[in-house]
Design a protein around this motif. Structure first.
Motif, PDB file in Angstrom:
ATOM      1  N   ALA A   1      14.693  -8.312  45.508  1.00  0.00           N
ATOM      2  CA  ALA A   1      15.495  -9.386  44.912  1.00  0.00           C
ATOM      3  C   ALA A   1      14.725 -10.067  43.784  1.00  0.00           C
ATOM      4  CB  ALA A   1      15.899 -10.404  45.975  1.00  0.00           C
ATOM      5  N   VAL A   2      13.447 -10.329  44.009  1.00  0.00           N
ATOM      6  CA  VAL A   2      12.621 -10.963  42.973  1.00  0.00           C
ATOM      7  C   VAL A   2      12.542 -10.062  41.742  1.00  0.00           C
ATOM      8  CG1 VAL A   2      10.245 -11.622  42.397  1.00  0.00           C
ATOM      9  CG2 VAL A   2      11.289 -12.422  44.518  1.00  0.00           C
ATOM     10  N   ALA A   3      12.329  -8.786  41.960  1.00  0.00           N
ATOM     11  CA  ALA A   3      12.247  -7.848  40.832  1.00  0.00           C
ATOM     12  C   ALA A   3      13.574  -7.801  40.077  1.00  0.00           C
ATOM     13  CB  ALA A   3      11.866  -6.454  41.334  1.00  0.00           C
ATOM     14  N   ARG A   4      14.678  -7.805  40.824  1.00  0.00           N
ATOM     15  CA  ARG A   4      15.998  -7.752  40.192  1.00  0.00           C
ATOM     16  C   ARG A   4      16.245  -9.017  39.365  1.00  0.00           C
ATOM     17  NH1 ARG A   4      18.461  -6.304  44.503  1.00  0.00           N
ATOM     18  NH2 ARG A   4      19.133  -8.355  45.151  1.00  0.00           N
ATOM     19  N   VAL A   5      15.898 -10.186  39.915  1.00  0.00           N
ATOM     20  CA  VAL A   5      16.106 -11.446  39.193  1.00  0.00           C
ATOM     21  C   VAL A   5      15.226 -11.510  37.957  1.00  0.00           C
ATOM     22  CG1 VAL A   5      15.731 -13.943  39.360  1.00  0.00           C
ATOM     23  CG2 VAL A   5      16.946 -12.746  41.167  1.00  0.00           C
ATOM     24  N   ARG A   6      13.974 -11.075  38.101  1.00  0.00           N
ATOM     25  CA  ARG A   6      13.077 -11.081  36.934  1.00  0.00           C
ATOM     26  C   ARG A   6      13.599 -10.160  35.835  1.00  0.00           C
ATOM     27  NH1 ARG A   6       7.256 -11.097  39.986  1.00  0.00           N
ATOM     28  NH2 ARG A   6       7.188 -13.337  40.331  1.00  0.00           N
ATOM     29  N   GLY A   7      14.114  -9.011  36.234  1.00  0.00           N
ATOM     30  CA  GLY A   7      14.679  -8.083  35.252  1.00  0.00           C
ATOM     31  C   GLY A   7      15.869  -8.692  34.536  1.00  0.00           C
TER      32      GLY A   7
ATOM     33  N   ALA B   1      16.496 -11.883  34.172  1.00  0.00           N
ATOM     34  CA  ALA B   1      16.020 -12.995  33.334  1.00  0.00           C
ATOM     35  C   ALA B   1      15.411 -12.462  32.044  1.00  0.00           C
ATOM     36  CB  ALA B   1      15.000 -13.825  34.103  1.00  0.00           C
ATOM     37  N   ALA B   2      14.667 -11.386  32.142  1.00  0.00           N
ATOM     38  CA  ALA B   2      14.054 -10.802  30.943  1.00  0.00           C
ATOM     39  C   ALA B   2      15.132 -10.279  30.002  1.00  0.00           C
ATOM     40  CB  ALA B   2      13.095  -9.682  31.336  1.00  0.00           C
ATOM     41  N   ARG B   3      16.151  -9.630  30.579  1.00  0.00           N
ATOM     42  CA  ARG B   3      17.246  -9.129  29.729  1.00  0.00           C
ATOM     43  C   ARG B   3      17.987 -10.297  29.079  1.00  0.00           C
ATOM     44  NH1 ARG B   3      17.626  -5.515  33.831  1.00  0.00           N
ATOM     45  NH2 ARG B   3      19.267  -6.632  34.922  1.00  0.00           N
ATOM     46  N   GLY B   4      18.221 -11.363  29.851  1.00  0.00           N
ATOM     47  CA  GLY B   4      18.916 -12.531  29.310  1.00  0.00           C
ATOM     48  C   GLY B   4      18.115 -13.191  28.196  1.00  0.00           C
ATOM     49  N   ALA B   5      16.813 -13.315  28.400  1.00  0.00           N
ATOM     50  CA  ALA B   5      15.959 -13.915  27.374  1.00  0.00           C
ATOM     51  C   ALA B   5      15.953 -13.051  26.120  1.00  0.00           C
ATOM     52  CB  ALA B   5      14.534 -14.089  27.908  1.00  0.00           C
ATOM     53  N   GLY B   6      15.900 -11.750  26.298  1.00  0.00           N
ATOM     54  CA  GLY B   6      15.929 -10.845  25.149  1.00  0.00           C
ATOM     55  C   GLY B   6      17.236 -10.962  24.384  1.00  0.00           C
ATOM     56  N   MET B   7      18.334 -11.057  25.139  1.00  0.00           N
ATOM     57  CA  MET B   7      19.638 -11.197  24.481  1.00  0.00           C
ATOM     58  C   MET B   7      19.731 -12.532  23.744  1.00  0.00           C
ATOM     59  SD  MET B   7      22.161  -9.517  27.349  1.00  0.00           S
ATOM     60  CE  MET B   7      23.613 -10.196  26.590  1.00  0.00           C
ATOM     61  N   ALA B   8      19.200 -13.607  24.361  1.00  0.00           N
ATOM     62  CA  ALA B   8      19.231 -14.922  23.721  1.00  0.00           C
ATOM     63  C   ALA B   8      18.409 -14.906  22.433  1.00  0.00           C
ATOM     64  CB  ALA B   8      18.707 -15.983  24.676  1.00  0.00           C
ATOM     65  N   ARG B   9      17.239 -14.267  22.486  1.00  0.00           N
ATOM     66  CA  ARG B   9      16.411 -14.160  21.283  1.00  0.00           C
ATOM     67  C   ARG B   9      17.139 -13.410  20.179  1.00  0.00           C
ATOM     68  NH1 ARG B   9      12.769 -11.823  24.119  1.00  0.00           N
ATOM     69  NH2 ARG B   9      11.528 -12.998  25.334  1.00  0.00           N
ATOM     70  N   ALA B  10      17.765 -12.307  20.568  1.00  0.00           N
ATOM     71  CA  ALA B  10      18.484 -11.501  19.579  1.00  0.00           C
ATOM     72  C   ALA B  10      19.640 -12.293  18.978  1.00  0.00           C
ATOM     73  CB  ALA B  10      18.998 -10.214  20.231  1.00  0.00           C
ATOM     74  N   GLN B  11      20.384 -13.016  19.814  1.00  0.00           N
ATOM     75  CA  GLN B  11      21.502 -13.805  19.300  1.00  0.00           C
ATOM     76  C   GLN B  11      21.010 -14.927  18.386  1.00  0.00           C
ATOM     77  OE1 GLN B  11      23.591 -15.030  22.805  1.00  0.00           O
ATOM     78  NE2 GLN B  11      24.750 -13.124  22.970  1.00  0.00           N
ATOM     79  N   ALA B  12      19.921 -15.581  18.771  1.00  0.00           N
ATOM     80  CA  ALA B  12      19.372 -16.652  17.937  1.00  0.00           C
ATOM     81  C   ALA B  12      18.926 -16.095  16.585  1.00  0.00           C
ATOM     82  CB  ALA B  12      18.199 -17.330  18.643  1.00  0.00           C
ATOM     83  N   TYR B  13      18.316 -14.933  16.609  1.00  0.00           N
ATOM     84  CA  TYR B  13      17.885 -14.311  15.356  1.00  0.00           C
ATOM     85  C   TYR B  13      19.086 -13.988  14.479  1.00  0.00           C
ATOM     86  CZ  TYR B  13      15.733 -11.075  12.105  1.00  0.00           C
ATOM     87  OH  TYR B  13      15.311 -10.456  10.975  1.00  0.00           O
ATOM     88  N   GLU B  14      20.129 -13.422  15.094  1.00  0.00           N
ATOM     89  CA  GLU B  14      21.331 -13.083  14.330  1.00  0.00           C
ATOM     90  C   GLU B  14      21.976 -14.333  13.736  1.00  0.00           C
ATOM     91  OE1 GLU B  14      23.878 -10.886  16.937  1.00  0.00           O
ATOM     92  OE2 GLU B  14      22.479  -9.207  17.073  1.00  0.00           O
ATOM     93  N   LYS B  15      22.066 -15.409  14.541  1.00  0.00           N
ATOM     94  CA  LYS B  15      22.650 -16.658  14.038  1.00  0.00           C
ATOM     95  C   LYS B  15      21.801 -17.219  12.900  1.00  0.00           C
ATOM     96  CE  LYS B  15      25.987 -17.070  17.045  1.00  0.00           C
ATOM     97  NZ  LYS B  15      27.363 -16.936  16.714  1.00  0.00           N
ATOM     98  N   GLY B  16      20.482 -17.181  13.043  1.00  0.00           N
ATOM     99  CA  GLY B  16      19.600 -17.658  11.984  1.00  0.00           C
ATOM    100  C   GLY B  16      19.789 -16.869  10.695  1.00  0.00           C
ATOM    101  N   GLU B  17      19.917 -15.571  10.825  1.00  0.00           N
ATOM    102  CA  GLU B  17      20.150 -14.736   9.645  1.00  0.00           C
ATOM    103  C   GLU B  17      21.491 -15.077   8.995  1.00  0.00           C
ATOM    104  OE1 GLU B  17      18.159 -12.425   8.068  1.00  0.00           O
ATOM    105  OE2 GLU B  17      16.657 -13.340   9.385  1.00  0.00           O
TER     106      GLU B  17
END
Length: 124
Positions: free
Chosen positions: A58-64, A66-82
């Motif tokens: 469960a911990v591994a699944r949640v961490r995965g 969270a990492a995917r969500g953070a990556g998606m948030a970073r990508a969206q923020a970058y796209e919005k900034g551009e």
């Protein structure tokens, strides 16, 4: 069969020995089944181990996730900034190409401020 009966005796002794070994193993198995405390302890240990594995999964699944969500948030923020940068560049190019309307708006704002200051000064 031998004439003196030694072969039969040896075979019989070997069979008795095997039977004793099997009987000993059977008794050990029965004793283990009859030992309720040990069986409960073993059951609890197995359940505890299963719970640890499930928690780790469960911990591994949640961490995965969270990492995917953070990556998606970073990508969206970058796209919005551009996108914002591109829009700002487009607006600045528009002003550079045709500055007259913007200069008129700025002059109107300055004139409005001056008029307001004059009117306020007369009231006092």
């Amino acid at each position: 069969m031998t004439g003196n009966g030694t072969g039969d005796t040896e075979a019989l002794r070997e069979e008795i020995r095997r039977t004793r070994v099997e009987l000993g193993e059977t008794m050990e198995a029965l004793a283990a089944k009859a030992d309720v405390k040990a069986r409960l302890r073993e059951s609890a240990d197995q359940a505890r181990e299963r719970m640890r594995e499930q928690a780790a999964n469960a911990v591994a699944r949640v961490r995965g996730q969270a990492a995917r969500g953070a990556g998606m948030a970073r990508a969206q923020a970058y796209e919005k900034g551009e996108l914002v940068r591109a829009q700002a560049y487009d607006k600045s190019e528009l002003v550079r190409r045709n500055p007259v309307p913007w200069a008129a708006i700025a002059a109107g704002a300055v004139a409005t401020v001056v008029v307001l200051m004059i009117v306020r000064g007369r009231r006092r």
